[in-house]
Write an enzyme that holds these catalytic residues in place. Structure first.
Site: not given
Ligand code: PGA
Ligand code: ZN
Length: 413
Positions: A197, A330
């Site tokens: 990230e 998400k």
């Molecule tokens: P992921 O992690 O997109 O790899 O699931 C992001 C998070 O845990 O916030």
């Molecule tokens: Zn997370």
């Protein structure tokens, strides 16, 4: 009216295949690509069927297109229903949650463009006024970095004292640079590597990383004369040993049982004046979440990601138990825009702060910036550096410009 739909395989930021969807209406166009997680929650919908992205296109491409052509793109709830029926499974494992979410969002974008409105305005109406504060990712550990990086997955910062999104974004980049300098002082052999990230991936213990994070927040706060607060995502489902019932901190060589984990996180929140802590306990531990939230009160946002997976019903259970006071949103965890919105509504009506978030595998798609504004989220989690992260941040700069000067909205649509 939807006239054409195009589904193609593209690459995400890890070089893994994902889907991008174009929807053309008589007078509009919407394009959306879906992201992917690495530390996914167990109860998320499936991203793609087991056979993969190509299978979606060859097996279902024509069927999806023929089902959608002729529908009204602004009938989002109806479109989402059709997609879920076409899939036919509980966890969307036949078409894939990523396929469905990209279509669901692309339809909304196409509809907004037919109406001559940016997506945030089309979804949020005239009520939207706020730009979210960016939670910037500074140091990566856990599943997003290599073996010697910290066990804690994300060391984040929020420039809570910034006056506008541009200052906020550049404050985060300054902290990121400062942290890089401080890591080099601590570890002469650091070669500047980054995690998934865009945060640094250093050979540091959890406590050294916490100290550096705090120092950098203080240094840049003093320089810019506004407050920048540290935050974390522990993502500890990956550390939890279900047999032994302990969190295994490999980097430190330490194991913590549930009580010790709660004390560990509580102490970190208090020592470092954390603003936001995501997933302090593993995803099945509603009681542990609730105990920590009770002990911390509103001093810090205790946010659930893997535990709630943007699922309205699971959030309901969390609310009943007092598990948190914030939730990560998400869209591809739940699969449709309308289900995402249901979860946001439930969160807000129960004083849970919704935080729209990227995934570790992203594309340059900027849709989540619009969703965060449309939902009036006070925070957005979308990294600090890397093209796929700044795509969202730069879109927020454009949105803020439009809000301050509404005529720009027409120019920019
Ligand atoms: P992921 O992690 O997109 O790899 O699931 C992001 C998070 O845990 O916030
Ligand atoms: Zn997370």
């Amino acid at each position: 009216v939807i006239e054409d739909v195009n589904i193609r395989k593209i690459s995400d930021s890890r070089g893994n295949p994902t889907l991008e969807v174009d929807i053309l209406t008589t007078t509009g166009h919407g394009r959306v690509a879906a992201p992917s997680g690495a530390s996914t929650g167990e109860l998320e919908v499936a991203s793609f069927p087991e056979e993969g992205v190509d299978h979606v296109i060859t097996e279902f491409g024509n069927k999806i297109v023929s089902e959608l052509i002729g529908l009204d793109a602004s009938e989002g709830i109806y479109i989402d229903q059709i997609l879920k029926e076409m899939d036919g499974t509980e966890n969307l494992s036949s078409l894939g949650g990523n396929t469905i979410v990209a279509i669901s969002l692309a339809a909304a974008k196409a509809a907004s463009s037919s109406h001559g409105l940016p997506l945030y305005r089309f979804l949020g109406g005239n009520m939207v006024e706020e730009i979210p504060y960016p939670l910037g990712n500074m140091i990566n550990g856990g599943a997003h970095a290599g073996k010697n990086a910290p066990d804690i997955q994300e060391f984040l910062v929020v420039p809570v004292g910034a006056d506008n999104i541009t200052d906020a974004i550049f404050a985060n980049s300054k902290v990121h640079k400062r942290i890089g300098e401080l890591i080099k002082v601590k570890d002469k052999s650091f070669t500047g590597g980054k995690g998934d990230e865009g945060g640094w991936a250093p050979n540091l213990s959890n406590y050294d990383a916490l100290e550096i994070q705090a120092q950098a927040c203080e240094d840049v706060s003093n320089e810019l004369d506004f407050i920048i607060r540290p935050s974390l995502d522990l993502a500890p489902s990956g550390l939890w040993d279900n047999g032994k019932e302990v969190y295994v901190y490999g980097r430190e060589g330490v194991e913590r049982n549930t009580g010790e984990q709660i004390d560990f996180v509580k102490e970190i929140i208090e020592t470092y004046k954390m603003f936001f802590v995501e997933d302090p306990l593993h995803e099945k531990d509603f009681a542990g979440f609730a105990e920590l939230t009770r002990k911390i009160g509103r001093k810090c946002l205790i946010c659930g990601d893997d535990i709630f997976v943007t699922n309205r019903n699971i959030l309901e259970e969390g609310i009943r138990m007092g598990a948190a006071n914030s939730i990560i949103i998400k869209p591809n965890q739940i699969g449709t825009l309308s289900d995402t919105y249901e979860t946001v509504k439930l969160a807000k009506s129960n004083n849970y702060v919704p935080v729209v978030s990227h995934r570790s595998g992203e594309t340059t798609d900027e849709t989540i910036a619009h969703l965060a504004v449309a939902f009036s989220c006070p925070l957005i989690k979308t990294g600090a550096l890397g093209g796929e992260r700044i795509a969202k941040l730069n879109e927020l700069i454009r949105i803020e410009e439009q809000m301050l000067c509404p005529s720009m909205a027409r120019l920019n649509k």
